[in-house]
Design a protein around this motif. Sequence first.
Motif, PDB file in Angstrom:
ATOM      1  N   THR A  40       0.830  -1.212   0.000  1.00 19.88           N
ATOM      2  CA  THR A  40       0.000   0.000   0.000  1.00 19.88           C
ATOM      3  C   THR A  40       0.864   1.261   0.000  1.00 19.88           C
ATOM      4  N   THR A  41       0.209   2.378  -0.288  1.00 18.62           N
ATOM      5  CA  THR A  41       0.931   3.665  -0.232  1.00 18.62           C
ATOM      6  C   THR A  41       1.353   3.960   1.210  1.00 18.62           C
ATOM      7  N   GLU A  42       0.568   3.469   2.189  1.00 17.93           N
ATOM      8  CA  GLU A  42       0.958   3.682   3.603  1.00 17.93           C
ATOM      9  C   GLU A  42       2.283   2.977   3.883  1.00 17.93           C
ATOM     10  N   ASN A  43       2.462   1.777   3.315  1.00 14.91           N
ATOM     11  CA  ASN A  43       3.741   1.072   3.492  1.00 14.91           C
ATOM     12  C   ASN A  43       4.885   1.968   3.028  1.00 14.91           C
ATOM     13  N   VAL A  44       4.699   2.580   1.865  1.00 19.44           N
ATOM     14  CA  VAL A  44       5.764   3.412   1.279  1.00 19.44           C
ATOM     15  C   VAL A  44       6.014   4.629   2.173  1.00 19.44           C
ATOM     16  N   GLU A  45       4.933   5.285   2.579  1.00 21.91           N
ATOM     17  CA  GLU A  45       5.089   6.502   3.400  1.00 21.91           C
ATOM     18  C   GLU A  45       5.762   6.177   4.729  1.00 21.91           C
ATOM     19  N   GLN A  46       5.337   5.077   5.354  1.00 21.20           N
ATOM     20  CA  GLN A  46       5.933   4.713   6.651  1.00 21.20           C
ATOM     21  C   GLN A  46       7.423   4.400   6.515  1.00 21.20           C
ATOM     22  N   MET A  47       7.791   3.712   5.448  1.00 24.64           N
ATOM     23  CA  MET A  47       9.216   3.388   5.226  1.00 24.64           C
ATOM     24  C   MET A  47      10.033   4.665   5.063  1.00 24.64           C
ATOM     25  N   ARG A  48       9.451   5.625   4.355  1.00 25.43           N
ATOM     26  CA  ARG A  48      10.199   6.877   4.099  1.00 25.43           C
ATOM     27  C   ARG A  48      10.401   7.670   5.384  1.00 25.43           C
ATOM     28  N   VAL A  49       9.443   7.554   6.292  1.00 25.38           N
ATOM     29  CA  VAL A  49       9.595   8.246   7.580  1.00 25.38           C
ATOM     30  C   VAL A  49      10.621   7.499   8.445  1.00 25.38           C
ATOM     31  N   LYS A  50      10.504   6.185   8.453  1.00 29.90           N
ATOM     32  CA  LYS A  50      11.359   5.368   9.322  1.00 29.90           C
ATOM     33  C   LYS A  50      12.818   5.356   8.854  1.00 29.90           C
ATOM     34  N   LEU A  51      13.009   5.350   7.547  1.00 28.89           N
ATOM     35  CA  LEU A  51      14.368   5.217   6.991  1.00 28.89           C
ATOM     36  C   LEU A  51      14.652   6.349   6.003  1.00 28.89           C
ATOM     37  N   PRO A  52      15.004   7.525   6.489  1.00 24.75           N
ATOM     38  CA  PRO A  52      15.252   8.629   5.555  1.00 24.75           C
ATOM     39  C   PRO A  52      16.285   8.219   4.503  1.00 24.75           C
ATOM     40  N   GLY A  53      16.009   8.547   3.253  1.00 20.07           N
ATOM     41  CA  GLY A  53      16.938   8.215   2.161  1.00 20.07           C
ATOM     42  C   GLY A  53      16.666   6.856   1.537  1.00 20.07           C
ATOM     43  N   VAL A  54      15.671   6.131   2.082  1.00 17.58           N
ATOM     44  CA  VAL A  54      15.384   4.798   1.534  1.00 17.58           C
ATOM     45  C   VAL A  54      14.829   4.918   0.112  1.00 17.58           C
ATOM     46  N   LYS A  55      15.192   3.943  -0.730  1.00 21.00           N
ATOM     47  CA  LYS A  55      14.623   3.899  -2.085  1.00 21.00           C
ATOM     48  C   LYS A  55      13.594   2.763  -2.119  1.00 21.00           C
ATOM     49  N   ILE A  56      12.467   3.050  -2.767  1.00 24.91           N
ATOM     50  CA  ILE A  56      11.376   2.070  -2.842  1.00 24.91           C
ATOM     51  C   ILE A  56      11.457   1.381  -4.205  1.00 24.91           C
ATOM     52  N   LEU A  57      11.566   0.069  -4.168  1.00 24.22           N
ATOM     53  CA  LEU A  57      11.757  -0.736  -5.391  1.00 24.22           C
ATOM     54  C   LEU A  57      10.627  -1.764  -5.455  1.00 24.22           C
ATOM     55  N   VAL A  58       9.791  -1.687  -6.487  1.00 28.88           N
ATOM     56  CA  VAL A  58       8.608  -2.561  -6.521  1.00 28.88           C
ATOM     57  C   VAL A  58       8.436  -3.250  -7.883  1.00 28.88           C
ATOM     58  N   HIS A  59       7.679  -4.321  -7.837  1.00 29.34           N
ATOM     59  CA  HIS A  59       7.319  -5.062  -9.052  1.00 29.34           C
ATOM     60  C   HIS A  59       6.092  -4.376  -9.683  1.00 29.34           C
ATOM     61  N   PRO A  60       5.986  -4.361 -11.037  1.00 25.34           N
ATOM     62  CA  PRO A  60       4.842  -3.667 -11.661  1.00 25.34           C
ATOM     63  C   PRO A  60       3.489  -4.345 -11.465  1.00 25.34           C
ATOM     64  N   GLU A  61       3.437  -5.477 -10.780  1.00 24.96           N
ATOM     65  CA  GLU A  61       2.134  -6.063 -10.418  1.00 24.96           C
ATOM     66  C   GLU A  61       1.521  -5.348  -9.225  1.00 24.96           C
ATOM     67  N   CYS A  62       2.266  -4.434  -8.601  1.00 22.62           N
ATOM     68  CA  CYS A  62       1.709  -3.684  -7.464  1.00 22.62           C
ATOM     69  C   CYS A  62       0.665  -2.698  -7.975  1.00 22.62           C
ATOM     70  N   GLN A  63      -0.173  -2.224  -7.042  1.00 23.83           N
ATOM     71  CA  GLN A  63      -1.240  -1.279  -7.418  1.00 23.83           C
ATOM     72  C   GLN A  63      -0.644   0.006  -7.994  1.00 23.83           C
ATOM     73  N   HIS A  64      -1.424   0.651  -8.850  1.00 24.85           N
ATOM     74  CA  HIS A  64      -0.959   1.851  -9.548  1.00 24.85           C
ATOM     75  C   HIS A  64      -0.497   2.947  -8.572  1.00 24.85           C
ATOM     76  N   GLU A  65      -1.241   3.121  -7.472  1.00 21.99           N
ATOM     77  CA  GLU A  65      -0.906   4.183  -6.505  1.00 21.99           C
ATOM     78  C   GLU A  65       0.475   3.928  -5.902  1.00 21.99           C
ATOM     79  N   VAL A  66       0.813   2.660  -5.700  1.00 21.77           N
ATOM     80  CA  VAL A  66       2.106   2.300  -5.097  1.00 21.77           C
ATOM     81  C   VAL A  66       3.226   2.487  -6.130  1.00 21.77           C
ATOM     82  N   VAL A  67       2.989   1.963  -7.323  1.00 22.30           N
ATOM     83  CA  VAL A  67       4.006   2.047  -8.381  1.00 22.30           C
ATOM     84  C   VAL A  67       4.294   3.515  -8.727  1.00 22.30           C
ATOM     85  N   SER A  68       3.242   4.334  -8.704  1.00 19.45           N
ATOM     86  CA  SER A  68       3.395   5.753  -9.068  1.00 19.45           C
ATOM     87  C   SER A  68       4.345   6.493  -8.125  1.00 19.45           C
TER      88      SER A  68
END
Length: 333
Positions: free
Chosen positions: A202-230
């Motif tokens: 989910t987008t919450e997963n992405v947002e929480q990771m960015r808060v928890k780990l400043p500088g983290v890069k999010i790497l996902v498979h294109p089968e993820c939902q559009h909001e997440v991939v975007s």
Amino acid sequence: MVLGHHYQRDEVIQFADITGDSFKLAQAAEENTTAEFIFFCGVHFMAESADILTSSNQKVILPDLAAGCSMADMATAKQVDDCWSVLEKLGLASKTVPITYMNSSAAIKAFTGKNGGAVCTSSNATRAMKWAFDKSDKGEKILFLPDQHLGRNTAVLNLGLTLEDCVIWNPWKTNGGLTDAQILGAKVILWRGHCSVHGRFTTENVEQMRVKLPGVKILVHPECQHEVVSIADVVGSTEMIIKTIENSPIGSKWAIGTELNLVQRLAKNFPDREIHFLDKTVCYCSTMNRIDLPHLVWAMESLVNGHLVNQISVDSEIAKFAKVALERMLALP
Ligand code: 13P
Ligand code: SF4
């Protein structure tokens, strides 16, 4: 020859002669003309594709026949035929190119081959969709099967189409749940299928990771939902996910949204990078995980004892047309 998809367990992948994403494994099957037996450590649709691409004297074995794919099961041949009949009735079939994700049954690949379309994988979906739109005889519309997310992500993020250019065909509803006008107006008709594993991020997963780990890069498979991939930093197939980590700077931080066996293996193989799983909860692909060491050993020992078990053999008529669609993919410009 033993082929192993990147989502396989470590206990199995250690015995693979070739590891890869579904595209690389299809290529490996096609290129090997000498192995009499091919143990496919992956899921059913991948083993079917290997059988179609190898010669008739080569035998493909899936160590556990229950290793299917829930996404592939979301489109049956009958449902796809019904959808095509609606497109025919609206005079659209002659202008529509089916593009079918590898994660589909051989029967649907055969439908695709028969109707001028191609198979694609997550590593060449953009090329396949461009090829479809550029086709001079058809090329006005794409019917993308069965993963709505890969289809939408590719159309919108890589081909510059809008979300409004895409409609969703629901196989459980009359006319796909669409009006004739919606079907006529769409550039891409997305089948209502998804991956139950990748759909969890989910987008919450992405947002929480960015808060928890400043500088983290999010790497996902294109089968993820559009909001997440975007909002991800990097998007790609399993092979591309591995290459991205291999080429990343030492000390870099990554949160990866794909199947857990692969993420755990990357974390183990690259201890000098900080690698996290994007979701908080466990997210194995239960069908990929069915291929375990006991099943692989059983299938191999049976063969040694003269019993060929769990052979995947696609009906020759289906295989003939499915091969057309698979070969179009392998030949994509
Ligand atoms: P790849 O084509 O990236 O290997 O993915 C296959 C798959 O099943 C992903 O869920
Ligand atoms: Fe199918 Fe999803 Fe498993 Fe891939 S991860 S094999 S798409 S259920």
